[in-house]
Write a protein that holds these residues in place. Sequence first.
Motif, short mmCIF file in Angstrom:
data_model
loop_
_atom_site.label_atom_id
_atom_site.label_comp_id
_atom_site.label_asym_id
_atom_site.label_seq_id
_atom_site.Cartn_x
_atom_site.Cartn_y
_atom_site.Cartn_z
N SER A 130 0.83 -1.20 0.00
CA SER A 130 0.00 0.00 0.00
C SER A 130 0.86 1.25 0.00
O SER A 130 1.99 1.24 0.48
CB SER A 130 -0.90 0.03 1.24
OG SER A 130 -1.76 -1.08 1.29
N TYR B 108 -5.39 6.82 -1.40
CA TYR B 108 -4.97 5.61 -0.71
C TYR B 108 -4.97 4.47 -1.72
O TYR B 108 -6.00 4.21 -2.36
CB TYR B 108 -5.91 5.29 0.44
CG TYR B 108 -5.94 6.31 1.53
CD1 TYR B 108 -6.81 7.39 1.47
CD2 TYR B 108 -5.09 6.21 2.64
CE1 TYR B 108 -6.84 8.34 2.49
CE2 TYR B 108 -5.11 7.15 3.65
CZ TYR B 108 -5.98 8.21 3.57
OH TYR B 108 -6.01 9.16 4.56
N ASN C 185 -4.24 0.49 -2.21
CA ASN C 185 -4.06 -0.81 -1.58
C ASN C 185 -3.97 -1.90 -2.64
O ASN C 185 -4.37 -1.70 -3.79
CB ASN C 185 -5.23 -1.09 -0.63
CG ASN C 185 -5.30 -0.09 0.50
OD1 ASN C 185 -4.30 0.24 1.13
ND2 ASN C 185 -6.50 0.39 0.79
#
Length: 122
Positions: A17, A82, A84
């Motif tokens: 991540s 973000y 991931n």
Amino acid sequence: QVQLVESGGGLVQAGGSLRLSCAASGRTFSWNVMGWFRQAPEKEREFVASISKSGGRTSYADSVKGRFTISRDNAKNTVLLYMNSLKPEDTAVYYCAAATSIGVWVQEYDYWGQGTQVTVSS
């Protein structure tokens, strides 16, 4: 005028991540739709995600849906991405961009940052 500066890129293994950050200055941040794009070597710049002025509406490319999340903090003039479950095919330079209305095309965005490199190793 809007100035955009990205940070947070780097080298990560597949499955890992990263969090990208974009700091904005200049014109009132909350007036702008914000987006993230990416460009891999020898490929066209492509849409990744966008977020409306209030943050209430987001849009994602199919290739990142369910793995990436865009958010914004209008009090801090920042937009975050973000990322991931990263894959090698996510390797690219990631750009933050600002527009007056929400869209997925490069030409719809008026201001761009310099980009930050994301490299995902297999």
